[in-house]
Each structure stands twice: as structure tokens, then as C-alpha cells.
Design an enzyme around this catalytic site. Sequence first.
Site, PDB file in Angstrom:
ATOM      1  N   ASP A   1       0.907  -1.312  -0.132  1.00 59.78           N
ATOM      2  CA  ASP A   1       0.185   0.063  -0.111  1.00 59.78           C
ATOM      3  C   ASP A   1       0.903   1.266  -0.038  1.00 59.78           C
ATOM      4  O   ASP A   1       2.259   1.173   0.242  1.00 59.78           O
ATOM      5  CB  ASP A   1      -1.017  -0.027   1.120  1.00 59.78           C
ATOM      6  CG  ASP A   1      -2.155   0.843   0.908  1.00 59.78           C
ATOM      7  OD1 ASP A   1      -1.984   1.575  -0.195  1.00 59.78           O
ATOM      8  OD2 ASP A   1      -3.264   0.814   1.513  1.00 59.78           O
TER       9      ASP A   1
HETATM   10  C1  BGC Z   1      -4.962   3.251  -0.074  1.00 60.91           C
HETATM   11  C2  BGC Z   1      -5.314   2.063  -0.919  1.00 60.91           C
HETATM   12  C3  BGC Z   1      -5.147   2.484  -2.525  1.00 60.91           C
HETATM   13  C4  BGC Z   1      -3.943   3.213  -2.520  1.00 60.91           C
HETATM   14  C5  BGC Z   1      -3.568   3.837  -3.845  1.00 60.91           C
HETATM   15  C6  BGC Z   1      -4.121   3.895  -0.402  1.00 60.91           C
HETATM   16  O1  BGC Z   1      -3.989   5.075   0.549  1.00 60.91           O
HETATM   17  O2  BGC Z   1      -5.130   2.536   1.181  1.00 60.91           O
HETATM   18  O3  BGC Z   1      -6.709   1.193  -0.894  1.00 60.91           O
HETATM   19  O4  BGC Z   1      -5.270   1.758  -3.423  1.00 60.91           O
HETATM   20  O5  BGC Z   1      -3.828   4.388  -1.479  1.00 60.91           O
HETATM   21  O6  BGC Z   1      -4.130   4.848  -4.359  1.00 60.91           O
END
Ligand code: BGC
Length: 713
Positions: free
Chosen positions: A258
Site C-alpha cells: 500500500d
Molecule cells: C489506500 C489503497 C489505495 C492506495 C492507492 C492507499 O492510501 O489504502 O486502498 O489503493 O492508496 O491510491
Amino acid sequence: MALDLKTLLAAMTLEEKIGQLTMAAGSYAVTGPIIGGDVEAAIRAGRVGSLLNLWGATEIAAIQKIAMEESRLGIPLIVGFDVLHGHRTIFPIPLAEACAFDPALWKATARAAAGEAAADGVSMVFAPMLDIARDPRWGRIAEGAGEDPFVTCEFAKAKIAGFQGEDLADPAAVAAVAKHFCAYGAAEGGRDYASADVSERALHEIYMPPFAAAIEAGCAAIMPAFMDLAGVPMTAHQPLLRGWLREAQRFEGVIVSDYNALAELMQHGVAADLTAAAVLALRAGVDIDMMSSAYADGLPQALARGLVAEEEIDACVHRVLKLKQRLGLFDGVLRGARRQGGDSAEPALARDAARRSIVLLTNHGALPLSPTLRKIALIGPLAEAAGEMDGPWGAAGDRNDAVSILNGLKAALPAAEIFYAAGVAIKEGDAASIAEAMPLCAEAELIILCLGESAEMSGEAASRAELGLPGRQRELAEAALDLGQKLGRPVVALLSSGRPLTLPWLFERADAVVATWFLGAEAGHAIADVLTARFNPVGRLALSWPRAVGQIPIYYARRPTGRPFAAEDHYTTKYIDCAVEPQFPFGHGLSYSRFSLEKFAAGRQSFRSGDTLHFSVEVHNHGPFDGEATVFLFAHDLVASVARPVLELKRFGKIALPAGESGALCFALAASELAFRGADFQPCFEPGAFAFSVGFDADPSRHRKLTLEALER
Ligand code: BGC
């Protein structure tokens, strides 16, 4: 000639290898195709292998050209984007769409979203979100399929089939990223990013099955969650990433971290510096570092110090290259081709998905709206709020394009006058503006209140401690309810939100309440379809709807207690200041028809672990509308070596019935699906009595039941 990945790998420098493990964004903007010079230079140098948060055929073609023509090895980029509920055409939030209990629909919206995203050059979507959530304080409950593992498994399979299609190399297919592994929804206190500390049983029985289903469905990638699980951040969780995903489940796809999660291992307090963070993540099995420079900055030192071996890095690079190959990127399937019919071509599907997601919570006869109504007051801050209808992940949709509730109703009821006043803003307002809205209510024959949250109040980093209406909406609603009561005007309330709201006073007083969630582009039309009975509601709650925050966590599949609730007995499980039952049970949702279940039967009285069980039940539509019933099949292992939940969902089915007609629903269930984890957490199947029941929701008092005997193997 097919590209030989081993040869390619052998030709790569260490920097180029780490580049393939690095995902960057051109800017921190999550909504537009902006790429900065630095990223371009890094791509040219082979130091970036994938990008996130950008879309647009022209922009992505330009950036792919840099990667393929100006970098030494010409390796194309993966471009990932958060396509949670639609790309250009925004569909209902996943929690709402789950309420449709319709895998064909779940797949269709994912297919449409994949087609639109791919047409915009995107090759990976950070979806589906498979976090079971039983705590609506957690804003991300909006992004998943609710409280139940079986439903979330079905959701996972449908979404992955929709996103990835038959063949990942299809120019309209995208790689799905199942997220956030694992138990992210169990965040303490419902606070996003907070620790989760759940039992091994809960992991096996609740939180991990959706990921096992995703792997079985061929999911291309998995994203570990931000939080720590009992002290071990998921980004560094060797037993679960390497041990369970890779070894036990044989997951061969890509693990993508993430956002900045590798660097955050330092904040978690398990890594002293980026090198240590990189070592932990690599050891755990993370292939792609999203947005932290841990791999880029830390892996060379780690290698030099002998903390990791080059073969470990090679294994990650191979997996990333393999995915690029499967996506057809090396063969020029770069996506970004214009589709016939323009960019946003799914209004009919968006409308159907939206109306199927709406849940009619209460109705004392105010709905459907009478066709003779001529004067309607539409009051509340969500009535003319096109910008809110898309919910938390607007992707590449045009927020202001969504159909507002006001516009939807106007289109559906051209002969009626609709008096509109916001009354208050979503989060603020004053007594004067509330008073100003009241004359409109007085003049109307019926009042519709449009209440709820703003889109940004759910989704990531949007936890709430209170689940009431924000701002002064309650005052507005109570003023309208008082007036409605005084003048004899029915009051219907529509709730736009990314979670259930605890509003016992509203459920008590309003003549009808409808959960309209965040329904996306066609919200207003879909709501009007349901209010006017042009569409007889079919939505059923994919979660238990609490009465009070103090009931959380709340879910139907609780284990029995030695002191089951009995009103007359003090020493039983309950609250002394609140009912123990939810406001509405899992599965609840009214229709304009009345359905009943009769003749629940099983094909046999006893079974063994290898058998398939067949159940049938008759469903009657007593009218007065044609409609669709949703029936749930639950099981309860009555006596086992480990206390089993009082109800466990095993199947759900739907049947469309004309008014006055009946039909049969059949369910087939492999007895092996009744196995559970024994005291040693190994799967076991124990003989003994099982109760099976069917119902329209998880309230057992209304179920049809039978008992079957599991025999020794
Ligand atoms: C979120 C994810 C997301 C990623 C990319 C993160 O802050 O937890 O769910 O896919 O950002 O945008």
C-alpha cells in the site's frame, strides 16, 4: 517469438531490477493525468516499473513511449488506479452494490469499469476491496461487501472475473489487486490505520477466506494492509504473506504494497531505517514498493551487507515481469484504445446497479409515491448534491455529472411540482434556514427528506465516533417530522451515506426510510425509479444495521453464549440501556410486494462429508407488485468441539415472481462446506446434528428450519 523472461532478467542491472519493483506517481494528485519531469527521467533510467494514480489514453501512451523507447531495456509500465466502483461511469459504492446480492451484476459493473479504465490506459486496478467490516465507525466499510465472509467471497470472484475477463492480455482487461490483506477492517475502535488484534480463528474463518477466493479466481495481485496485526505490520508479515499466501495458497501473482507502507514500517517501530524496512518487506514477499523509496534506497545496501540475496530480488522482478507479460504489455497491448461509443457509455448499467442497491428500510405505506401526487417538498442537503452522489472513490468520473435526487424526481414526475430547499448544509446550518424550509413542507402533500453524509465522510481516513446525522440535519428532520405530523403529511427519508447511520428516532417517526448510500452517476434516476415503483426494490442489507454505536462490533454470525438473552432474566447477555438486536438485521430490506416461504425441504435426512446437499423452498409473491425475493440459506452446527456461530450464511438466491405467483428456489451445498477449524485450527468435519434454515434476513424467529444429521465419514 515469446519473450524469455529469464534472459531479460539476466540482462538487467541491479538498479533496473529494483526499478521494476518501484511504483511511483507523477504527482500526489489522485485525480488527474499529471506526470512530473523527475518521474519521466526515472522511467528513462529504468528506475520505475509501474505508476499509479494517473489515467488518460494520450498521457499514458506518452509515458509508455518513454519506457519502451527511451529506457535501455524498453520494458513497458504497469499503470494502476483506484477503480473501486467505476472508472468514468461511477457505479454504487461496493457496500451498496453488495446489497443487490447479485454476482452477475457485480461482475458486469467490474467488466464495464475495466473496459473504461483500460481505454484510459490503465492496466491494473486497486480493487476489489475484500475487507470484512463489522464496525461502521470505520469509513472504509463503504469500500467492501459488508460483514459476511461468504458474501465477500462471492463478491471477490465476481469482481475479479469482471476486471480480468477471460484473458489478461485482452486490451479491455485489467489486473485486479485484492486488498487489503488482512483484517484491516478489524481496526481497533474503527480508527483507520489502527492496529488489529484478532484471533487465529477469526483470521481463518472471517478475514482470510475472501483472499483465498480471490486467489482461486486467478487474481493477479494482492495488496497487504497498512496496519499491524497483533504487532506485526502486514507489509512485513512473513507468516501470512510468505507462509499463507505464497506457500499455503500457492499465490504466484504480485504483492504490491500500500501507499508508502514500506517506509511506514519505521513509524510502526519495526524498522530503524529504510534499509531495514526494505529487508522486512522483501523477506515477507512484497514485490512492488508503492510510493516509498525503501526498495530503491534500501535494497542496494541490504544486498551489499548480505541482508538479502540477489535471488530474492530476482524472484520479485520475475513475478512483476510475468504479470507484464500476462497483461500483453510486451506484445503491444498497451490499452488506451478508444472504445466505440465514447468514454462513458454505461448509464443503463449504472442505473440498474444503483436501483438494485437501494434498501427500503421501513415503509408504513408512504411508498411507493402515489401517481396522483401533485406537490412534493424535497428538503435536505443531499437533495441537490450531484457532487456527493459518487461517494468516496470518484476515479475518473465527472463528479458534477451525477444525477441529483432533485433532477431524478423531476424527470420521473413531470406532472408534480417539486419544492426544493436544502434547509441546512451537510455539516452546518442554522435555525433560520431550517425555518425557511418549513413553508415548503406545509404547502406539499408529501415531504421527502434527503439526509446523510458527504462523500468524503466515508472511505479512507474517514472514521467517525458518532454515527448520527452530521451538522444540524437532525433538527431539520425533526422540524419537518413535527410539521408533517401536525398537518397529516407523510414524511419519507432518504439516507445518502457510506455506512449505516444510527437514527432510531428517524426510524420510529418517518413514514418510510430508504438507504440510498452513494449510488453513483445515475443516483437520482435510480432513486426515482424506486420511489415511484417503476422498480420494485430488491436491495437487502449486506450488514447488520446498529441502533447505537455501543452495539459495535455488530454482526449476525455471533457464537452462542451460555446466557442467551431473556428479557425477564437479569443475568443474560444484553445491554441495560439498549436493545441487543440490531436496528435492522443482515439481509433486511422491504419490497412493495409481500413474500412468504413455504415447504423448506432437504433431499436427505443424513449425509457424509463427501455428499452434496440439496435444499428447496417455495417462495410466494402475495403482491400487489411483480417483484424479486432474496432468500438466504443458513447453517448452524448444533454441537461441535468448538462453539459454532448461531447462523452462518451458506447460500443466497433470488427469484423474480409476478404478483400472485409462486416458484421454487433450490440450493446445492457441498457438505465439505460445513467443515470448520477445530481447536487446533486445522479444518475438520464433525458428525452430529446441523440445523439449516431459510429466511429473508438473519432474524431466526422468521426462518423455516430443518435439522439433518452428519454421519461418521
Ligand atoms: C489506500 C489503497 C489505495 C492506495 C492507492 C492507499 O492510501 O489504502 O486502498 O489503493 O492508496 O491510491
